[in-house]
Structure formats: structure tokens, C-alpha cells
Design an enzyme around this catalytic site. Sequence first.
Site, short mmCIF file in Angstrom:
data_model
loop_
_atom_site.label_atom_id
_atom_site.label_comp_id
_atom_site.label_asym_id
_atom_site.label_seq_id
_atom_site.Cartn_x
_atom_site.Cartn_y
_atom_site.Cartn_z
CG ASP A 97 2.17 2.38 -2.23
OD1 ASP A 97 1.85 1.72 -1.25
OD2 ASP A 97 2.40 2.06 -3.49
N1 URA Z 1 -0.42 0.42 -6.54
C1 URA Z 1 0.47 0.75 -6.24
O1 URA Z 1 1.64 0.18 -6.71
N2 URA Z 1 0.63 1.83 -5.66
C2 URA Z 1 -0.43 2.53 -5.00
O2 URA Z 1 -0.36 2.83 -3.79
C3 URA Z 1 -1.82 1.60 -5.67
C4 URA Z 1 -1.27 0.41 -6.22
#
Ligand code: URA
Length: 237
Positions: A101
Site C-alpha cells: 500500500d
Molecule cells: N497488507 C496490507 O494491508 N497492506 C499491505 O501493503 C500489505 C499487506
Amino acid sequence: MERLQKIIANSGYCSRRKAEELIEKGKVSVNGEIITDLGTKANNSDTIIVDGNKIETQNKEYILLYKPRGIVTTTKDDKGRKTVMDLIETKNRLYPVGRLDYDTSGLLLLTNDGELTNLLIHPKNEIQKLYIAKIDEAVNPQTIKKLLSGVIIDGQKTKADRVKIKKLDRRKNKTIIEIVIHEGKYHQVKRMFEQIGYHVESLKREKFAFLDLKGLNSGEYRHLTTKEVKILYSLAK
Ligand code: URA
């Protein structure tokens, strides 16, 4: 020289099995000649066309990036935000292996090896990823254990392989948790914690299979060694 189906899969066009199907259906040509024999070999200088699309054959490149927060895991961003590609110097067209993310930091692989990417992101190959989640609450250790028996995400039971409380500060209302998962559902870790009533304040991926961030600062990257690539293939197959 490599088998045609391997070259097509390596380019990221499709899986090796799908490439075999396309070859048998007469959808693949090499230097203008339709090929239907699965034993056919070709090399990087041959022109390979699949269903009207030219297959890009490049030297394989494998990068391990320490992604900072505030960077998108795409090759281009509609909103003009900085992407992981802005942090890397390469002549090749690389793609991230899965995604982190915008506000997640940590280990991200990038490569033009489509076959390895497909193997690494397929949940059946159970490649483990280790995350450190910070939560602005003193969590209940019993509640956290629910992640091991599984919570429902996208209508499916989703389990953590390992969960460990690294630090629980009841006075400051803060917890640091290590969690290992082997799937890559959208916002998976954050949603798993939401399912048990906790909001993840910050998230960092510290390990992808046996690879870690040792020797790298945020925003830095290195190339994988040939041995590391071989091990990734052996883990995924
Ligand atoms: N899980 C999440 O919630 N975000 C990420 O970036 C990776 C795994």
C-alpha cells in the site's frame, strides 16, 4: 536457446501452461512461421508473436527495494504521485511482485521475469511474507490468536501462519506485532486486524520468503544474486 513456452511465460504474457495451449492452437509464430510443436526452441533475438502481440524478450533483472511510505506500487500513477519506478534506475520494463500500500513500507521485489512473478504471487505456492504492524492500543493476546484460526476476508477464511506480540505497552497503549501470511489479498494484513477489532497504524514488510532488508536504508535497493533467484524458483515450484 529456450523452449518457446518458457520464453513466453518469462515475458509475463501468461503462464507456461497457457503458453503451451496457445502454441498448440496455432496462435504463436516465430520469425513469421506458425509453430505448434511444444519442443520448439527460440532465443531473445527471435521475433515471437502471440495472438498478434509481440513478446518482449529482455535480460532478466531482479531488484529488492526498501519501499518508503508515501510511494505507490505501480509503474505509473494517474494522480502524479511518486511511484516505485522513480526510485530505480533501469533500462528494462520491470513490474512489482505483488503490491504494498501507499502507506506501507518495506521489502518489495521488482522484475521483468513474469514466470517467477506468477509463481511467487500464486497463493498455492505459499511464499511467506513477514510484516510488522503497529497498533495504537494495548491488544488482547487472546484476540490476536484468532488470526491463527482464521478470519473471513472476501468471503474466504484467511489465516496467519504466525503471529507474535513483539512489544505490548499498556501504559502508552501501543502494541507491535509480527505477522506472517502467505497470500496477497488487497489490504490483507490491515483487513485481518480490522476483523478482530484493531486498526493498523503503520505497516512494514520485513521479509519476503528468506529475503530481508539487511544493508538497505529506506528508498535504497539492490539486485538479487543468481543464487537468491534460484532459491526463489525452488521455493515456488
Ligand atoms: N497488507 C496490507 O494491508 N497492506 C499491505 O501493503 C500489505 C499487506
